[in-house]
Design an enzyme around this catalytic site. Structure first.
Site: not given
Length: 455
Positions: A257, A427-429
């Protein structure tokens, strides 16, 4: 460093009878002694030359069947998903049988050849090789039509002049050791790429004059025109090893994501610094990598990475990977510890990496250790674009061209500044919007006041 070939034993045995010597003591009941000699025939495997490599292509065999090999000697050149690499052998012996020919492809870990310990075992090894092949053979094609191309006008051959005497030698030529020509003839020869030493002069005492150079040019055949490579429309072309690796990585990126943040940075000060130190070998790529590394040092989360979806790593080094387009694909040479290396050393290293990348000679640690990636299309006039996040990293920054832009100054006036647009994909994590915003603010302050880039 060249890679070493993995090998394993293929057990085979031969029986040899050793009779007692007539000079040895003789005992009643002694019988000829049968000694079983274990033959050491080893399989040479396709090595894994990178963490993402699943198969390799045989570019060329350095050795031929039957050649004697010494430990550490190069045997074969393998094309991995990133580079062409010489592969060495672990053992002494003989290259008994080649199971994957040049141009063939084999999975990592499959046998590509057999290594025999002694010459006597070569025939046995070849018999084993004939029972089962290695990888896939190259697709048979019609013999290519070879066209000679000339990148520059070659030195022209001597053109005899009817008025020149072969025995006429100018006194200043020191017996033919020096070329004696008029100043204009020398200038003309340099412009037209004519080799004066190959000409016979028609001037006094064999001196070369301008008309001799002109006659040589007129008599020389025109160089063949280099044709642009043609593409057969409608044809289906299989991926190269590198293109297949890029395809896998891009597909893997879809599972992460991501989000994107853009920022506009004034580059007047950076442009002025580059103009000042460019003559010392400094490149704009090195300046951007250095500025990015210094900003990452203040925002380590942007330099982090998440691989398993359950945790992430604050990378201990800041290694800036920079995307480079090469024939048939894309590769990302890595400027390691870019925050700690001075700009002049960084620029020299970058030139070395680019040369090795285009020659397909990068070592794995020179392209697979990046912690943050830069992709710059500014040299093509692209003002902005988005980049796809490489697997295993936290962020990639797309850099557009620096362009003169009309802006409003702080005192309300209209002015002109050079500006570039950067867009970061993350990386939105692991990385959030505020993290990228703060990182980009720091990066902008470094680029707009670049005094720290030349420490």
């Amino acid at each position: 460093m060249s890679r070493l070939l993995n090998t394993s034993f293929l057990p085979s045995s031969t029986c040899r009878t050793r009779s007692c010597s007539s000079s040895a003591p003789h005992f009643r009941g002694n019988k000829p002694r049968v000694v079983t000699v274990r033959a050491k025939i080893r399989e040479i495997f396709m090595p894994a030359l990178s963490s993402t490599m699943t198969e390799g292509k045989i570019v060329s065999w350095v050795k031929s069947e039957g050649d004697k090999l010494s430990k550490g000697e190069s045997v074969v050149v393998v094309e991995s998903d990133k580079a062409d690499m010489d592969v060495e052998t672990f053992y002494d012996g003989y290259l008994a049988a080649i199971m994957v020919e040049e141009g063939g492809v084999a999975p990592v870990g499959s046998a590509i050849a057999l290594l025999a310990e002694t010459e006597e075992e070569i025939a046995d090894a070849r018999a084993k090789a004939s029972l089962g092949g290695g990888g896939t053979s190259p697709v048979s094609q019609a013999p290519p039509v070879v066209e000679d191309t000339v990148s520059s006008v070659p030195p022209l051959k001597a053109v005899s002049s009817a008025s020149a005497s072969a025995s006429a030698v100018h006194p200043a030529s020191e017996g033919g050791k020096r070329v004696v020509a008029s100043p204009y003839a020398k200038k003309l020869a340099k412009e037209l790429k004519v080799e004066l030493a190959a000409l016979v002069g028609s001037g006094p005492m064999g001196r070369i004059v301008a008309k001799d150079v002109e006659a040589a040019v007129a008599a020389a055949p025109p160089p063949p025109v280099q044709k642009e490579p043609s593409v057969e429309l409608g044809s289906v072309v299989p991926f190269t090893t590198m293109q297949a690796a890029v395809s896998r990585n891009m597909a893997e990126s879809l599972s992460v994501p991501t989000f994107r943040v853009g920022y506009t940075i004034n580059t007047d000060a950076l442009d002025a610094l580059y103009k000042k130190i460019k003559s010392k070998g400094v490149t704009m790529t090195a300046l951007l990598a250095k500025a990015t590394a210094l900003a990452l040092a203040k925002h380590p989360v942007v330099n982090s990475s998440c691989r398993d979806g359950n945790s992430f790593v604050y990378n201990s080094s800041i290694n800036i990977a920079v995307a480079v387009a090469i024939d048939g694909g894309l590769i990302t040479p890595v400027l390691q510890n870019a925050d700690k290396v001075d700009i002049y050393s960084l620029s020299r290293k970058w030139k070395e990496l680019v040369d090795k990348a285009r020659a397909k000679q990068l070592q794995p640690q020179e392209y697979n250790t990046g912690t943050f990636t830069l992709s710059n299309l500014g040299m093509f006039g692209v003002d902005r674009f988005d980049a796809i996040l490489p697997p295993g990293t936290g962020a990639i920054m797309a850099v557009g061209a620096s362009q003169p832009t009309v802006v409003a100054t702080k005192d309300g006036r209209i002015g002109m500044k050079n500006q570039m647009q950067v867009n970061v994909t993350a990386d939105h994590r692991v990385i959030y919007g505020a993290d990228l915003a703060q990182f980009l603010q720091t990066l902008a302050s470094i680029i707009e006041d670049p005094k720290d880039l030349t420490f």
